[in-house]
Design a protein around this motif. Structure first.
Motif, PDB file in Angstrom:
ATOM      1  N   PHE A 251       0.832  -1.196   0.000  1.00  0.00           N
ATOM      2  CA  PHE A 251       0.000   0.000   0.000  1.00  0.00           C
ATOM      3  C   PHE A 251       0.869   1.249   0.000  1.00  0.00           C
ATOM      4  O   PHE A 251       1.775   1.393   0.834  1.00  0.00           O
ATOM      5  CB  PHE A 251      -0.938  -0.002   1.207  1.00  0.00           C
ATOM      6  N   LEU A 252       0.563   2.126  -0.938  1.00  0.00           N
ATOM      7  CA  LEU A 252       1.309   3.371  -1.072  1.00  0.00           C
ATOM      8  C   LEU A 252       1.112   4.220   0.178  1.00  0.00           C
ATOM      9  O   LEU A 252       0.006   4.378   0.672  1.00  0.00           O
ATOM     10  CB  LEU A 252       0.816   4.124  -2.298  1.00  0.00           C
ATOM     11  N   GLY A 253       2.210   4.766   0.676  1.00  0.00           N
ATOM     12  CA  GLY A 253       2.154   5.612   1.854  1.00  0.00           C
ATOM     13  C   GLY A 253       2.472   4.885   3.147  1.00  0.00           C
ATOM     14  O   GLY A 253       2.687   5.523   4.180  1.00  0.00           O
ATOM     15  N   ARG A 254       2.515   3.556   3.122  1.00  0.00           N
ATOM     16  CA  ARG A 254       2.844   2.802   4.330  1.00  0.00           C
ATOM     17  C   ARG A 254       4.345   2.578   4.433  1.00  0.00           C
ATOM     18  O   ARG A 254       5.077   2.655   3.449  1.00  0.00           O
ATOM     19  CB  ARG A 254       2.120   1.458   4.337  1.00  0.00           C
ATOM     20  N   ASN A 255       4.787   2.229   5.655  1.00  0.00           N
ATOM     21  CA  ASN A 255       6.180   1.886   5.902  1.00  0.00           C
ATOM     22  C   ASN A 255       6.316   0.377   6.049  1.00  0.00           C
ATOM     23  O   ASN A 255       5.427  -0.293   6.612  1.00  0.00           O
ATOM     24  CB  ASN A 255       6.698   2.567   7.167  1.00  0.00           C
ATOM     25  N   TYR A 256       7.443  -0.149   5.577  1.00  0.00           N
ATOM     26  CA  TYR A 256       7.711  -1.578   5.632  1.00  0.00           C
ATOM     27  C   TYR A 256       9.079  -1.808   6.275  1.00  0.00           C
ATOM     28  O   TYR A 256      10.056  -1.134   5.942  1.00  0.00           O
ATOM     29  CB  TYR A 256       7.630  -2.191   4.236  1.00  0.00           C
ATOM     30  N   ARG A 257       9.118  -2.756   7.206  1.00  0.00           N
ATOM     31  CA  ARG A 257      10.340  -3.023   7.968  1.00  0.00           C
ATOM     32  C   ARG A 257      11.130  -4.153   7.319  1.00  0.00           C
ATOM     33  O   ARG A 257      10.576  -5.209   6.980  1.00  0.00           O
ATOM     34  CB  ARG A 257       9.995  -3.384   9.410  1.00  0.00           C
TER      35      ARG A 257
END
Length: 430
Positions: free
Chosen positions: A264-270
């Motif tokens: 999803f655009l705008g989310r952060n991923y670790r």
């Protein structure tokens, strides 16, 4: 049709910047290439434009491989493809598609969104795919298929999609005739700069599902194992810009699968590693769409001991859901890194010349990159392609590059690492 005025500049590519579109003027520039793209009569079933999404169904279309050309001043590069007759065809490099009623030559190139969108428009609209400038004989193209990266398998409001048409510094918005899994179709188009936009809505912007890519590059000159990991929407223009920059940084692409879930655009991923690793500047990566002329965000992963390999994982920071994983084996990293550092491009090409003549594939892509890097010109490209077997073509190319010196051989060596890393590793290990 809705229309809007913008204050952006006139497109850089307007007004037949490529005079070589006119066959009678072929003699105006030695840099002009007149060989049209090669037509692949069989379907390319492994085409990336079938998509990397498990839920979206793409089209299998005949593909054309374009030739790269330059404008008369040598400032801009573009693609040129010969569409052989009536039908629907897709560019094997950009994913751009055309439905035509007869044979025609199409010239197109990537443009930069920020040079066309005003600041007010940038607040209201988000690019949802590459921006193209297209030039073609009027009246032949019945429809154009513009690539986009929005995942339509999720619950999205498709009425927010528009096709932007820039001409004389103004933007006109048109509703797509059809919105398909990986492209927006516009029938009876007029051409200049065209691309897919998605209207921003604050309540939905951070939950916009997109098709995405994970790119991993190994820094060959760095200590131990140093990786650059990128997370980007599936935009081929952005991917190419990253690859070109990493080649200039003397990096090697490590091919790995894309995410197995919709992101999803705008989310952060670790990003995490199963082995002790330093991940900087931080473990989180935002999924965003940045312009071609901007630095794309990435994390640097430093692993002191790669013995036995390691696993890389990516999770959504909102709920901890795993969205991607990949295994890095010693064959991906350790041995190849040590050998690559110890061997210059010239030494590699000399040692493995016989094997490269027999096994080097993807010659059109290699020639495109060499042209883009100004290692070879159009006449030399013609000399290579004029040979009657692939082995002779490879031999002529290797001899041409050798005559140009160490820097040219180093560039070909770097391009081969990106285009065919498995061949390179197999030759080194053998």
């Amino acid at each position: 049709m809705a229309a809007r005025s913008g204050v952006g500049p006139v497109p850089e590519f307007s007004g037949l910047a490529l005079r070589e579109l006119v066959p009678d003027e072929a003699s105006t520039s030695a840099e002009v290439s007149y060989d049209f793209g090669q037509f692949h009569s069989s379907l390319n079933m492994d085409s990336p434009w079938k998509g990397n999404c498990q839920d979206c169904l793409g089209e299998d279309l005949p593909e054309v491989t374009p030739r790269r050309i330059r404008d008369l001043l040598g400032h801009h590069t573009a693609y040129r493809a010969r569409l052989p007759g009536a039908g629907i065809f897709r560019c094997s490099i950009t994913g751009l598609g055309f439905e035509v009623k007869s044979a025609v030559t199409v010239t197109y190139r990537y443009n930069t969104w920020t040079t066309h969108l005003s600041k007010a428009d940038q607040e209201m609209w988000m690019p949802a795919g590459p921006l193209f400038h297209i030039e073609v004989q009027p009246g032949v193209v019945q429809a154009v298929r513009l690539p986009h990266f929005i995942c339509l398998a999720e619950d999205v409001n498709t009425s927010l999609c528009s096709i932007a048409h820039f001409e004389s510094g103004k933007m006109t918005l048109e509703s797509p005739t059809r919105l398909m899994a990986f492209s927006a179709v516009l029938e009876n188009p007029s051409f200049s700069a065209l691309g897919v936009l998605w209207r921003k809505i604050r309540s939905a912007f951070c939950s916009l599902p997109v098709h995405s890519l994970v790119l991993i590059f190994q820094q060959l000159n760095a200590a131990s194992t140093t990786l650059h990991l990128y997370l980007i929407p599936d935009d081929k223009s952005v991917k190419r810009a990253i690859e070109e920059q990493e080649v200039n940084w003397n990096s090697k692409l490590i091919p790995k699968p894309p995410p197995f879930r919709t992101l999803f655009l705008g989310r952060n991923y670790r990003v995490t590693s199963t082995k002790q690793a330093e991940i900087t500047p931080e473990e989180q990566l935002p999924l965003c769409h940045k312009n071609l002329n901007e630095q794309q965000p990435f994390v640097e992963i430093y692993i002191a001991d790669m013995g036995g390999g390691t696993g890389l994982h990516m999770t959504d920071t909102r709920d901890g859901t795993e969205v991607w994983q990949a295994s890095l084996r010693s064959g991906d990293i350790d041995h190849s890194a040590r050998v690559f550092k110890a061997s210059s491009g010239a030494a590699f090409l000399m040692e493995y010349k016989t094997a490269l003549c027999s096994r080097m594939r993807q010659l059109p892509t290699i020639l495109l990159r060499l042209r883009d890097a100004d290692v070879i010109n159009s006449d030399e490209e013609e000399e290579v392609l004029g040979q009657d077997t692939s082995k002779k073509k490879n031999r002529v190319l290797l001899e041409l590059v050798k005559k140009k010196g160490v820097r040219a051989q180093e560039r070909l060596y770097q391009i081969l690492q990106v285009v065919d890393p498995y061949l390179m590793e197999d030759l080194e290990f053998s």
